[in-house]
Design a protein around this motif. Sequence first.
Motif, PDB file in Angstrom:
ATOM      1  N   MET A 294       0.823  -1.209   0.000  1.00 39.23           N
ATOM      2  CA  MET A 294       0.000   0.000   0.000  1.00 39.23           C
ATOM      3  C   MET A 294       0.854   1.254   0.000  1.00 39.23           C
ATOM      4  O   MET A 294       0.449   2.294  -0.499  1.00 39.23           O
TER       5      MET A 294
ATOM      6  N   VAL B  84      -0.939   3.709  -2.770  1.00 41.07           N
ATOM      7  CA  VAL B  84      -1.876   4.702  -2.267  1.00 41.07           C
ATOM      8  C   VAL B  84      -1.551   6.101  -2.779  1.00 41.07           C
ATOM      9  O   VAL B  84      -2.418   6.981  -2.818  1.00 41.07           O
TER      10      VAL B  84
ATOM     11  N   SER C 131      -7.590   8.100  -1.761  1.00 41.81           N
ATOM     12  CA  SER C 131      -6.226   7.972  -1.249  1.00 41.81           C
ATOM     13  C   SER C 131      -6.063   8.725   0.067  1.00 41.81           C
ATOM     14  O   SER C 131      -5.426   8.226   1.003  1.00 41.81           O
TER      15      SER C 131
ATOM     16  N   LEU D 271      -7.661   6.628   2.822  1.00 43.09           N
ATOM     17  CA  LEU D 271      -6.855   5.468   3.209  1.00 43.09           C
ATOM     18  C   LEU D 271      -5.650   5.889   4.041  1.00 43.09           C
ATOM     19  O   LEU D 271      -5.318   5.236   5.041  1.00 43.09           O
ATOM     20  N   LEU D 272      -4.986   6.968   3.628  1.00 47.47           N
ATOM     21  CA  LEU D 272      -3.838   7.439   4.399  1.00 47.47           C
ATOM     22  C   LEU D 272      -4.255   7.876   5.794  1.00 47.47           C
ATOM     23  O   LEU D 272      -3.573   7.563   6.787  1.00 47.47           O
TER      24      LEU D 272
ATOM     25  N   LEU E 204      -5.732   2.854  -6.627  1.00 50.92           N
ATOM     26  CA  LEU E 204      -6.672   2.977  -5.516  1.00 50.92           C
ATOM     27  C   LEU E 204      -7.223   1.622  -5.101  1.00 50.92           C
ATOM     28  O   LEU E 204      -7.337   1.327  -3.901  1.00 50.92           O
TER      29      LEU E 204
ATOM     30  N   ALA F  90      -4.510  -0.274  -3.250  1.00 47.94           N
ATOM     31  CA  ALA F  90      -4.294   0.279  -1.914  1.00 47.94           C
ATOM     32  C   ALA F  90      -5.421  -0.112  -0.967  1.00 47.94           C
ATOM     33  O   ALA F  90      -5.182  -0.436   0.203  1.00 47.94           O
TER      34      ALA F  90
ATOM     35  N   SER G 281      -4.965  -2.395   2.342  1.00 43.38           N
ATOM     36  CA  SER G 281      -5.413  -1.905   3.646  1.00 43.38           C
ATOM     37  C   SER G 281      -6.300  -2.931   4.338  1.00 43.38           C
ATOM     38  O   SER G 281      -6.166  -3.169   5.553  1.00 43.38           O
TER      39      SER G 281
END
Length: 339
Positions: A1, A5, A49, A52-53, A283, A286, A290
Motif C-alpha cells: 500500500m 496509495v 487515497s 486510506l492514508l 486505488l 491500496a 489496507s
Amino acid sequence: MTISVYIPLLVTVVLAVLAPRAARRPAPRPAAWALACTALVTAVGWLGSLALLAFMGFAQIPEVAEEGHWSVAALRTEDPVSLSVAAVSALALAAGLASLGVAAVRQVRHAVWARRECGRMPGDTELAVVDDEVPQAFALPGAPGRIVVSSGMLRCLGDVEREALLAHERAHLRGRHHLFQAVWRLTAAANPLLRPLAEAGGFVLERWADEEAAARVGSRTVVARAVGRAALASAGAARPAALAATGGAVPQRVRALLDPPPPRRTLPFVAGALLLTLCCAGLANAASDSEDLVDSAVRAQCAADAGTPGAAWAGHRPQRPDDACCDHHGTDEHAPHRR
C-alpha cells in the motif's frame, strides 16, 4: 500500500497540469467528455487515497486500535504511515468534503434558479425575447430549457448571425452542457488542483457549441462573426450565470472558427485513459492492501488475546480455518476462546 496509495495523487497532479492544454486541440465534443471523466475519476481517486492514508495512520493510535481490536505493532511494522501524514491527509479530506458539500448546495440553488427563470420568461416557446437594451443572450437549463435573447442583442446582429447565435445556444441545451459544468465545479471544489480542468472545460463547451452552430448554418465565418459581434456588443455588461455565446476566451474561439475544423486525435485520449486506469488500479490495490493489513492485525491481536505466544503476527495467517483467532474474530468478543 505504501506506493500504490500515492498513485492516484500523482496521477491527479499530472492530469491537472497536462489535460487542460491537451483538451484545446482535439474536437471539442470528445474533449468535453474526456475532461468530465478525468475530473470524476481523479477526484474519487484523490479523496480515496486521502481517506486510506488518514485511516491507516490513525489506526495506529492505541485507543483506536483498542476499539477496533487489532494490533498496533502489526500495523506499524507492515504499514509505516506516520501520524503527520495521516493528520495532513485527514485535514485535506475534511476540507475537500466540506467544500464539496457547499458546492453541491450552490449547484442545487442554481438549478432551482434556472427553472424559476424559465417560468418567468415571456411566452411558452423555446426562444424568449426580453425587451432590454442591454445586449445579452444565454441558455437556461431546465425541462427542456429556454434560450433568452434581449432585443438589444438582436439589433446588433444580422439575420444570418442571429441564426448562428440561436444555433449556438440550442447546442448548449441539446448537449446538456450544464451537467458538464456541474461535474467540473463539484470536482474542483473537492480538489482545488482540478480547477484548471473546470476552466478548460468551460472553453471546450463554448467551442462545442460553436462547432455545432457552424455545422447548422453551414458557415464557420458567419459563426465567428456572430460570436465576435455579440462579445463586443455585450462588453461591460453583467455576465449572466448561465451558458452564453459570449463566454470563454472569445478571441481564441473566433480564431478556431476561422481555421479548418479540428482533426480527430486519438493519442491524447489513449494517454489519458491509461493514466485514469492507473489511478483506478492504484486505488483498488491500496484498498485491498489496507483490508489485508487490518485483517492481519486483527488476527495478531486475537492470537495475543488467546495466549498463543508461538503465533507470528507479521503477515502470517492461521493455517487452519478453525483456528482460535478466526473463531474469536468471528464471534462475540465476550465468548470464551476455543482451543
